[in-house]
Design an enzyme around this catalytic site. Sequence first.
Site, mmCIF file in Angstrom:
data_model
loop_
_atom_site.group_PDB
_atom_site.id
_atom_site.type_symbol
_atom_site.label_atom_id
_atom_site.label_comp_id
_atom_site.label_asym_id
_atom_site.label_seq_id
_atom_site.Cartn_x
_atom_site.Cartn_y
_atom_site.Cartn_z
ATOM 1 N N ARG A 226 0.857 -1.187 0.000
ATOM 2 C CA ARG A 226 0.000 0.000 0.000
ATOM 3 C C ARG A 226 0.896 1.242 0.000
ATOM 4 O O ARG A 226 1.970 1.247 0.611
ATOM 5 C CB ARG A 226 -0.904 0.028 1.237
ATOM 6 C CG ARG A 226 -2.092 -0.930 1.165
ATOM 7 C CD ARG A 226 -3.125 -0.484 0.128
ATOM 8 N NE ARG A 226 -4.282 -1.367 0.063
ATOM 9 C CZ ARG A 226 -4.460 -2.339 -0.840
ATOM 10 N NH1 ARG A 226 -3.560 -2.577 -1.765
ATOM 11 N NH2 ARG A 226 -5.560 -3.065 -0.832
ATOM 12 N N HIS A 274 -1.730 0.906 -9.831
ATOM 13 C CA HIS A 274 -2.401 -0.075 -8.960
ATOM 14 C C HIS A 274 -3.089 -1.170 -9.794
ATOM 15 O O HIS A 274 -4.298 -1.370 -9.707
ATOM 16 C CB HIS A 274 -3.422 0.608 -8.034
ATOM 17 C CG HIS A 274 -3.766 -0.248 -6.843
ATOM 18 N ND1 HIS A 274 -4.069 0.257 -5.611
ATOM 19 C CD2 HIS A 274 -3.862 -1.600 -6.694
ATOM 20 C CE1 HIS A 274 -4.326 -0.730 -4.758
ATOM 21 N NE2 HIS A 274 -4.210 -1.874 -5.398
HETATM 22 P P1 NDP Z 1 -2.010 -11.726 4.044
HETATM 23 O O1 NDP Z 1 -2.877 -11.132 5.089
HETATM 24 O O2 NDP Z 1 -2.238 -13.115 3.593
HETATM 25 O O3 NDP Z 1 -0.482 -11.667 4.523
HETATM 26 C C1 NDP Z 1 0.098 -10.576 5.169
HETATM 27 C C2 NDP Z 1 1.544 -10.911 5.516
HETATM 28 O O4 NDP Z 1 2.150 -9.752 6.107
HETATM 29 C C3 NDP Z 1 1.652 -12.044 6.549
HETATM 30 O O5 NDP Z 1 2.772 -12.851 6.265
HETATM 31 C C4 NDP Z 1 1.879 -11.286 7.854
HETATM 32 O O6 NDP Z 1 2.600 -12.020 8.835
HETATM 33 C C5 NDP Z 1 2.731 -10.126 7.358
HETATM 34 N N1 NDP Z 1 2.686 -9.002 8.291
HETATM 35 C C6 NDP Z 1 1.610 -8.255 8.674
HETATM 36 N N2 NDP Z 1 1.978 -7.312 9.558
HETATM 37 C C7 NDP Z 1 3.302 -7.472 9.746
HETATM 38 C C8 NDP Z 1 4.253 -6.809 10.544
HETATM 39 N N3 NDP Z 1 3.924 -5.791 11.340
HETATM 40 N N4 NDP Z 1 5.539 -7.240 10.507
HETATM 41 C C9 NDP Z 1 5.886 -8.282 9.724
HETATM 42 N N5 NDP Z 1 5.041 -8.961 8.921
HETATM 43 C C10 NDP Z 1 3.760 -8.555 8.942
HETATM 44 O O7 NDP Z 1 -2.059 -10.719 2.827
HETATM 45 P P2 NDP Z 1 -1.857 -11.019 1.263
HETATM 46 O O8 NDP Z 1 -0.572 -11.720 1.077
HETATM 47 O O9 NDP Z 1 -3.063 -11.639 0.704
HETATM 48 O O10 NDP Z 1 -1.773 -9.511 0.693
HETATM 49 C C11 NDP Z 1 -0.770 -8.617 1.153
HETATM 50 C C12 NDP Z 1 -1.080 -7.191 0.721
HETATM 51 O O11 NDP Z 1 -0.828 -7.030 -0.659
HETATM 52 C C13 NDP Z 1 -2.530 -6.743 0.877
HETATM 53 O O12 NDP Z 1 -2.815 -6.405 2.224
HETATM 54 C C14 NDP Z 1 -2.587 -5.544 -0.042
HETATM 55 O O13 NDP Z 1 -2.210 -4.384 0.659
HETATM 56 C C15 NDP Z 1 -1.526 -5.863 -1.103
HETATM 57 N N6 NDP Z 1 -2.124 -6.152 -2.414
HETATM 58 C C16 NDP Z 1 -1.834 -5.326 -3.473
HETATM 59 C C17 NDP Z 1 -2.334 -5.578 -4.722
HETATM 60 C C18 NDP Z 1 -1.956 -4.724 -5.877
HETATM 61 O O14 NDP Z 1 -2.520 -4.886 -6.977
HETATM 62 N N7 NDP Z 1 -1.001 -3.832 -5.729
HETATM 63 C C19 NDP Z 1 -3.249 -6.696 -4.990
HETATM 64 C C20 NDP Z 1 -3.486 -7.509 -3.816
HETATM 65 C C21 NDP Z 1 -2.937 -7.227 -2.585
HETATM 66 P P3 NDP Z 1 2.017 -13.395 9.440
HETATM 67 O O15 NDP Z 1 2.206 -14.409 8.334
HETATM 68 O O16 NDP Z 1 2.870 -13.671 10.589
HETATM 69 O O17 NDP Z 1 0.573 -13.143 9.753
HETATM 70 C C1 OXD Z 2 -6.036 -5.757 -3.301
HETATM 71 C C2 OXD Z 2 -5.697 -4.729 -4.251
HETATM 72 O O1 OXD Z 2 -5.849 -5.522 -2.119
HETATM 73 O O2 OXD Z 2 -6.160 -4.782 -5.395
HETATM 74 O O3 OXD Z 2 -6.475 -6.839 -3.719
HETATM 75 O O4 OXD Z 2 -4.920 -3.829 -3.923
#
Ligand code: NDP
Ligand code: OXD
Length: 311
Positions: A226, A274
Amino acid sequence: MSARLVLSDIGANFAAWESAFRKAAPDVGLVHDQPQRELPGIRYCMTWKPLPGVYDRMPDLTALFVLGAGVERFLADATIPPQVRIVKMAEPGLTQAMEHYVLWQVLNHHRRFWEIEAAQRAARWIDQTYPAPWARKVGVMGLGTLGEAVARRLKSFGFDTSGWSRSAKTIADVTVFSGTDRIDAFLKDLEILVCLLPLTPETQGILNADVFRHLAPGAGLINVGRGAQLNEADLLSALESGQLAAASLDVFAAEPLPAAHPFWRHDRIFITPHLAADVDPESAALAIKRQIDRFEAGQGLEHIADRARGY
Ligand code: NDP
Ligand code: OXD
């Protein structure tokens, strides 16, 4: 067949979703939300940009399937009743699109394609050297549904891959660091840093000068998490000093990125609007059907966002 799932989304192409559900999950019973339409008895909703008042109009809502993986807007929405499960999208179309996007940008940083493009524009025949992929250190912040898949993909393309998450985990052939106290060890000497973290109070502004300082000089940054995770002034300074060579940004604090923003004209910032990864209706329909079937069989939903944790 009775309606079980509402699509409430401003701008959604209902015909495309209807056709995807008809093909992949014909028993789900999809209906389209309309302003002011009362929806009693329906327990499931899917949305990215909900129509006004939809949660008031769905008194029996049980699970909200978000049509994206980043759910920070939904977790901050006080109009969603606390008993409603907010479910993050996890489906192969979204995951593979993200793997492809990150691989594309990692290869861009690994082979410095911008130098080759600049040489072509100047009709200059250049020489370029680069390390083998196994000598290139790439780190992925966030090892959730997307980050883990991306880390595995990068490893399969030969990169020396590591990752960082909140909790400990094991991924074959990927060095995993976990917790705040291991972030410096994770970052040390990384040459390409990929951010796939969710936006939470802990991750806001996490891509800052302190993080950049730990990377190898001339490292590349790829932010697909983000925009609010990036300290924009620190990025510009790091590019200016050479601490970072270049950055690929797909997400921004303000979207659309304003036309006057300096990032647009920076020759070592690569902008995509995005679009790194989008949900595929057909595989999303299958994933949602699977979730509903699990839930109705008493097995519980997967990928529920944790309101306390913030993702
Ligand atoms: P998940 O919720 O499956 O995974 C999040 C990961 O981040 C987990 O491994 C979690 O750790 C880790 N995490 C969260 N907080 C912390 C922290 N403070 N310190 C260290 N690690 C942390 O999310 P997704 O993988 O499905 O998606 C990730 C992000 O990608 C979304 O939230 C979104 O913002 C972004 N995104 C962007 C898109 C785009 O088109 N640009 C499309 C889709 C998503 P743990 O495993 O220990 O819980
Ligand atoms: C998502 C995105 O979070 O599109 O899936 O950013």
